[in-house]
Structures are given as structure tokens and as C-alpha cells.
Design a protein around this motif. Structure first.
Motif, PDB file in Angstrom:
ATOM      1  N   GLN A  38      38.117  52.432  29.292  1.00 56.37           N
ATOM      2  CA  GLN A  38      37.463  51.728  30.309  1.00 56.37           C
ATOM      3  C   GLN A  38      38.246  51.008  31.160  1.00 56.37           C
ATOM      4  OE1 GLN A  38      33.794  49.804  29.556  1.00 56.37           O
ATOM      5  NE2 GLN A  38      33.083  51.010  27.993  1.00 56.37           N
ATOM      6  N   ASP A  39      38.046  50.823  32.468  1.00 55.82           N
ATOM      7  CA  ASP A  39      38.799  49.822  33.374  1.00 55.82           C
ATOM      8  C   ASP A  39      37.996  48.763  33.730  1.00 55.82           C
ATOM      9  OD1 ASP A  39      41.051  51.583  33.636  1.00 55.82           O
ATOM     10  OD2 ASP A  39      40.113  52.599  35.078  1.00 55.82           O
ATOM     11  N   VAL A  40      38.515  47.524  33.469  1.00 57.04           N
ATOM     12  CA  VAL A  40      37.817  46.448  33.846  1.00 57.04           C
ATOM     13  C   VAL A  40      38.695  45.555  34.780  1.00 57.04           C
ATOM     14  CG1 VAL A  40      36.383  46.320  31.859  1.00 57.04           C
ATOM     15  CG2 VAL A  40      38.657  45.170  31.699  1.00 57.04           C
ATOM     16  N   ILE A  41      38.146  44.835  35.678  1.00 59.32           N
ATOM     17  CA  ILE A  41      38.634  43.953  36.660  1.00 59.32           C
ATOM     18  C   ILE A  41      38.521  42.439  36.401  1.00 59.32           C
ATOM     19  CG2 ILE A  41      38.982  43.421  38.978  1.00 59.32           C
ATOM     20  CD1 ILE A  41      37.723  46.007  39.858  1.00 59.32           C
ATOM     21  N   VAL A  42      39.634  41.644  36.203  1.00 58.54           N
ATOM     22  CA  VAL A  42      39.490  40.514  35.679  1.00 58.54           C
ATOM     23  C   VAL A  42      39.114  39.544  36.955  1.00 58.54           C
ATOM     24  CG1 VAL A  42      41.125  38.533  34.876  1.00 58.54           C
ATOM     25  CG2 VAL A  42      41.785  40.964  34.297  1.00 58.54           C
ATOM     26  N   HIS A  43      38.160  38.899  36.500  1.00 63.52           N
ATOM     27  CA  HIS A  43      37.197  37.792  37.483  1.00 63.52           C
ATOM     28  C   HIS A  43      38.339  36.534  37.541  1.00 63.52           C
ATOM     29  CE1 HIS A  43      34.193  35.206  39.051  1.00 63.52           C
ATOM     30  NE2 HIS A  43      33.828  36.535  39.986  1.00 63.52           N
ATOM     31  N   ILE A 101      42.690  34.397  31.744  1.00 66.00           N
ATOM     32  CA  ILE A 101      43.758  34.293  32.785  1.00 66.00           C
ATOM     33  C   ILE A 101      44.721  33.368  32.256  1.00 66.00           C
ATOM     34  CG2 ILE A 101      44.462  33.606  35.174  1.00 66.00           C
ATOM     35  CD1 ILE A 101      41.806  34.547  36.160  1.00 66.00           C
ATOM     36  N   GLY A 102      46.113  34.047  32.477  1.00 63.53           N
ATOM     37  CA  GLY A 102      47.090  33.431  31.927  1.00 63.53           C
ATOM     38  C   GLY A 102      47.707  33.341  30.269  1.00 63.53           C
ATOM     39  N   LYS A 103      46.773  34.046  29.516  1.00 63.70           N
ATOM     40  CA  LYS A 103      46.946  34.043  28.334  1.00 63.70           C
ATOM     41  C   LYS A 103      47.810  35.458  27.998  1.00 63.70           C
ATOM     42  CE  LYS A 103      42.926  31.256  26.381  1.00 63.70           C
ATOM     43  NZ  LYS A 103      41.936  31.410  25.425  1.00 63.70           N
ATOM     44  N   ALA A 105      50.454  38.424  30.478  1.00 65.34           N
ATOM     45  CA  ALA A 105      49.157  37.633  30.702  1.00 65.34           C
ATOM     46  C   ALA A 105      48.328  38.400  31.869  1.00 65.34           C
ATOM     47  CB  ALA A 105      49.551  36.203  30.918  1.00 65.34           C
ATOM     48  N   VAL A 106      47.209  38.312  31.730  1.00 64.27           N
ATOM     49  CA  VAL A 106      46.485  38.891  33.242  1.00 64.27           C
ATOM     50  C   VAL A 106      46.216  37.895  33.957  1.00 64.27           C
ATOM     51  CG1 VAL A 106      45.309  40.704  31.575  1.00 64.27           C
ATOM     52  CG2 VAL A 106      44.245  38.199  31.912  1.00 64.27           C
ATOM     53  N   GLU A 107      46.132  38.515  35.329  1.00 67.64           N
ATOM     54  CA  GLU A 107      45.547  37.640  36.364  1.00 67.64           C
ATOM     55  C   GLU A 107      44.404  38.033  37.207  1.00 67.64           C
ATOM     56  OE1 GLU A 107      49.157  37.480  39.039  1.00 67.64           O
ATOM     57  OE2 GLU A 107      50.517  36.834  37.754  1.00 67.64           O
ATOM     58  N   ALA A 108      43.789  37.195  37.646  1.00 65.79           N
ATOM     59  CA  ALA A 108      42.707  37.579  38.596  1.00 65.79           C
ATOM     60  C   ALA A 108      42.849  38.742  39.597  1.00 65.79           C
ATOM     61  CB  ALA A 108      42.057  36.419  39.630  1.00 65.79           C
ATOM     62  N   GLY A 109      42.054  39.729  39.228  1.00 68.69           N
ATOM     63  CA  GLY A 109      42.131  40.780  39.978  1.00 68.69           C
ATOM     64  C   GLY A 109      42.768  42.095  39.482  1.00 68.69           C
ATOM     65  N   VAL A 151      36.179  40.014  30.194  1.00 69.01           N
ATOM     66  CA  VAL A 151      36.328  39.473  31.607  1.00 69.01           C
ATOM     67  C   VAL A 151      34.744  38.859  31.866  1.00 69.01           C
ATOM     68  CG1 VAL A 151      38.199  40.880  32.692  1.00 69.01           C
ATOM     69  CG2 VAL A 151      35.768  41.715  32.643  1.00 69.01           C
ATOM     70  N   VAL A 152      34.753  37.992  32.917  1.00 71.28           N
ATOM     71  CA  VAL A 152      33.527  37.582  33.271  1.00 71.28           C
ATOM     72  C   VAL A 152      32.846  38.540  34.223  1.00 71.28           C
ATOM     73  CG1 VAL A 152      32.265  35.768  35.032  1.00 71.28           C
ATOM     74  CG2 VAL A 152      34.440  35.307  33.610  1.00 71.28           C
ATOM     75  N   LYS A 153      33.510  39.361  35.038  1.00 73.08           N
ATOM     76  CA  LYS A 153      32.752  40.456  35.671  1.00 73.08           C
ATOM     77  C   LYS A 153      33.730  41.676  35.592  1.00 73.08           C
ATOM     78  CE  LYS A 153      31.314  41.324  40.508  1.00 73.08           C
ATOM     79  NZ  LYS A 153      31.071  40.787  41.885  1.00 73.08           N
ATOM     80  N   SER A 154      33.173  42.723  35.431  1.00 69.43           N
ATOM     81  CA  SER A 154      33.956  44.065  35.257  1.00 69.43           C
ATOM     82  C   SER A 154      33.851  44.762  36.392  1.00 69.43           C
ATOM     83  CB  SER A 154      33.193  44.875  34.080  1.00 69.43           C
ATOM     84  OG  SER A 154      31.779  45.090  34.331  1.00 69.43           O
ATOM     85  N   GLY A 155      33.998  44.336  37.759  1.00 68.03           N
ATOM     86  CA  GLY A 155      33.803  45.155  38.804  1.00 68.03           C
ATOM     87  C   GLY A 155      32.222  45.540  39.305  1.00 68.03           C
TER      88      GLY A 155
END
Length: 447
Positions: free
Chosen positions: A154-159, A165-167, A197-201, A221-225
Motif C-alpha cells: 500500500q502507498d500512503v501519502i504523509v499528511h 513527521i520528523g521521526k 524520517a518522513v516529511e509531509a507529502g 498518516v493522518v490522510k492517505s491521499g
């Protein structure tokens, strides 16, 4: 490499031509003298006229000591028997093309393992995987062929409001059996390392069992796209496989099929997809089913002309992206001019899969991801390989390398740091070009 191809039909000829262009030594077997004469005149290949399921014919074709045998006739049983016999006679690897879904259905019988064939491939399934790859994200990891349906990607987009974010990935406390495969940021795609660490987007690829991923995505993520709406015209084998790969709570899938019996079958085998009994080649039907509001329209009715026309109609009424299965090579230059964004050729997809399997040493298949330095490699683990001597945490594999999954007998797992690779396993490894040679040293046979 020495390659024996069983079948000189459309697919077999196409693959033979491609392998010749890559300077492989090719022998083609076909029982039709007209086919073998034509091939002998047109291609730089050796030909043998006879049944691909007879040992004497396979012996004449030189399967003993061949690097790979490809069963590509139009008859499933001949492909399976021929590939199995070739493997038993000494071919290093063997692959068989199959159409009937029963041959790939592990719930009834494991034909691949029973006949000791390295891979059973379906043109329809490969086409569906190719289209799903475009729909999800061209930079994501392809695992459907390897996992045999047991693992989910599964692909998810980091909100931007995600608390992750940053972890670093090592602090995310992912469930056992779940891995971050790759991270896509802008034009770059790379393997997710413990310190990343992941970033927004960011688009993050998660690998694991479906039930674990469904629970994890909303926490990750808060929102998966955006919620995608995909409309598939044609619920044949290609349409069914595509819907099965895509269906989830985050993708709305609508299948349109003219056969009532097929509609009932598909509806009984898919959990989330909506199936409607309509003729998808009629514009009025497309308008009634709100195809104009679709994010992706896929035409795979089984007829090239119908697929092209349905794609053109869907484009005119507003569908955002158009995909179509187009088999005839002479249509390749036409479809883009008609507004079809992606045309998938089953023969090209099969040829690409075959090329990925023509590799020396322990590499079973190799595929480079578009626009990145990342490779997805399957490796057969031989006896005495360094990779079997220690736990994964102790192996000190090269950087930019990740053992994403292990296939052991009938089971596919996502290994943890305390797991060990065993002789006979097939390992799925994500590795960047710079680390490829060093990684392969861990999987060489003990000499």
C-alpha cells in the motif's frame, strides 16, 4: 544465455525476437511446421518441430544445460508439462504461461510447487499488475508476482499534520511483519532506512499482510491521499485481477460487464468492488454510470477496437486518466493520439517479465523501478550462501539494501531482524545500484 521457448505463436515469436535482440541463444519448439519454417526464415533462432510435451523433442531442443525454458504455447497443460519436464531434464529455470485461473489458485492445489516450475505466469494477471502499478504510483514497489497474493503493498501519502513527521523509521514501532519498502519524495525514490524520517507529502510504500496494513495506514498518516474512483470496463480475467489488486477502503472500484453470469461470479469473489451488468461500449451507459467523474477509466473488454473506442468516449465525457489493453502492435502509434494515456500490451508485459528472469547466478528475476536507482530482485538462496550463516541483524548487508520478504515453501513472510534466511528460500530484496554487487556476494553458492 541459452533459452528454449516452447511455442511459436504470437507470444512465443514476440519473446524469441526480443531475446535475439539481446543476443541470447534461442531455440524454439513448435509442432506446426509452418510456424517453425516462418521463424527459421525471419529470426536468428534454431527451431525444432515437434510436441513440447515430449521428452525426445525437448532433448533435441537442448533443454539439458539450458539456462531457462519458457512454456508459451496456447495450451496451459502443454506449457506446464513441458516446463516441468525441462526442469527435470536439466534446465536451470522453467516458466509456464497459463490462462485458466485454477492453475494459480493456491486454495485448490499448488501446481507450481508440485511440478517444480519456477513461475506460472498469466498474461491477464501481468497486464493487471502493470496497470495497477501506473494507477498506484509508477515509483512504487511491485510484489504481486512474488507474493502470490499473500502480501499486500500500500502507498500512503504523509499528511502535513501527521505526528510522525520528523521521526526516524526505527522509532515508528511498526507491527511485526510490516516494512517500509520505499520512500518517494519529489523526483527521488529510495529504500527506507532506519534513520530516514518522513516529511509531509512523502509517498511511503508499506509491505505486509493485508489485515495488518489496513489497521496501520490510518495510524501511520493522518490522510492517505485522495479517495480514488476507478472504473473498469470488462470483468474478464484482466479486469478481475485489476479490481482485486486495487480494491480497498481507499479506492472505489466499479466493474462494468455485459455477461450476467460473469457479473455474479465477480460479485461473489470481490469484497469491496461494485459490479454492474451493462454494455461498457455504449456512451449512454458510460454517462449513466458517471464515468466522467472517474479518476481512472480502464478498458479491458477483450477486444482492442472496443477498448480504444470506450477509452475515447470516456475521455470525451470527462474521465481524468484513460488506460486500455491494446494487443495489436500496429495500434501502438495511434492510441496516444486518441487521448489514451496508457496502453498496455499483454505481449510487451510478458516479454518484460521474461527479460527480468533471464539472469545469471542466483538471481531469479530483476526489475529496475522507473526514475530511480532502485531494483527489485528475487534471489534463490543456494546451499552455503553467506546470507544463511547469521540472523538478519548480524549479516551486515551493504547499505541501501533491504530483505523485504521471504518465500519458503508455501509461505511468504516479511522477516524481522532476528529471522534467518535459509537454503531453498526465495528472497525479495530491494537494493540500489551502488550496493547490488556487494549484496549478491551474500547469495553465492559455497564453492
Amino acid at each position: 544465455m541459452r533459452v528454449v521457448i516452447l511455442g511459436a505463436g504470437t507470444v512465443g515469436t514476440w519473446v524469441a525476437d526480443l531475446l535475439c535482440q539481446h543476443r541470447h541463444s534461442v531455440v524454439v519448439v513448435d509442432q506446426n511446421p509452418e510456424h517453425t519454417r516462418r521463424l527459421n526464415d525471419e529470426l536468428d533462432v534454431a527451431v525444432v518441430t515437434g510436441s513440447a510435451s515430449q521428452a525426445s523433442v525437448l532433448f533435441q531442443a537442448g533443454v539439458i544445460g539450458s539456462d531457462i525454458c519458457l512454456g508459451l504455447t496456447g495450451i496451459d497443460e502443454v506449457n506446464i508439462i513441458g516446463a516441468s519436464m525441462a526442469k527435470a531434464m536439466g534446465a536451470s529455470r522453467a516458466m509456464a504461461r497459463v490462462y485458466a485461473p485454477v492453475f494459480r489458485d493456491l486454495s485448490t492445489f499448488d501446481y507450481q510447487r508440485h511440478f517444480r516450475i519456477d513461475r506460472l505466469l498469466s498474461l491477464e494477471h501481468l497486464s493487471a499488475v502493470e496497470m495497477a502499478h501506473y494507477i498506484r504510483n509508477p515509483g512504487s514497489v511491485i510484489m504481486e508476482n512474488f507474493s502470490r497474493g499473500e502480501l499486500e503493498v500500500q502507498d500512503v501519502i504523509v499528511h502535513e499534520k501527521s505526528h510522525l513527521i520528523g521521526k526516524p523509521l526505527k522509532e515508528l514501532k511498526l507491527p511485526v511483519g510490516v516494512r517500509v519498502g520505499s520512500i518517494n519524495r519529489g523526483e527521488r525514490t529510495w529504500i527506507g532506512g532506519a534513520e530516514d524520517a518522513v516529511e509531509a507529502g512523502d509517498r511511503v510504500t508499506l509491505i505486509g499482510q493485508r489485515e495488518k496494513l489496513e489497521d496501520l495506514v490510518d495510524k501511520f498518516v493522518v490522510k492517505s491521499g485522495a479517495h480514488q474512483r476507478v472504473v473498469i470496463a470488462g470483468a474478464g480475467e484482466t479486469g478481475y485481477h485489476l479490481a482485486r489488486i486495487l480494491e480497498s477502503s481507499r479506492t472505489s472500484v466499479l466493474l462494468m460487464e455485459h455477461s450476467r453470469d460473469r457479473c455474479e461470479f465477480i460479485a461473489a469473489h470481490l469484497k469491496h468492488a461494485t459490479v454492474v451488468h451493462v454494455d461498457a461500449t455504449r456512451r449512454a451507459v458510460l454517462e449513466e454510470e458517471r464515468v466522467g467523474a472517474a479518476d481512472v477509466f480502464v478498458a479491458c473488454t477483450g477486444d482492442d477496437e472496443n477498448n480504444i473506442m470506450a477509452g475515447v468516449e470516456a475521455r470525451e465525457i470527462g474521465a481524468k486518466a484513460i488506460m486500455a489493453v491494446v494487443g495489436r502492435p500496429d495500434y501502438a502509434e495511434v492510441v496516444n493520439k486518441l487521448g489514451i494515456d496508457v496502453a498496455v500490451s499483454p505481449r510487451d508485459v510478458m516479454a518484460k517479465q521474461v527479460l527480468s528472469m533471464v539472469n545469471p547466478g542466483p538471481i531469479l528475476s530483476r526489475m529496475a523501478l522507473r526514475g530511480s536507482e532502485l531494483n527489485v530482485i528475487e534471489v534463490d538462496v543456494p546451499a552455503g550462501a553467506r546470507a544463511t550463516t547469521q540472523r538478519l541483524a548480524e549479516l551486515q548487508l551493504p547499505p541501501k539494501c533491504l530483505v523485504a520478504a521471504l518465500l519458503r515453501e508455501d509461505f511468504v513472510t516479511v522477516p524481522g531482524p532476528n529471522d534467518r534466511i535459509q537454503q531453498g528460500d526465495t528472497a525479495l530484496i530491494l537494493v540500489e545500484n551502488s550496493s547490488l554487487a556487494a549484496m549478491l556476494e551474500f547469495f553465492q553458492a559455497d564453492r
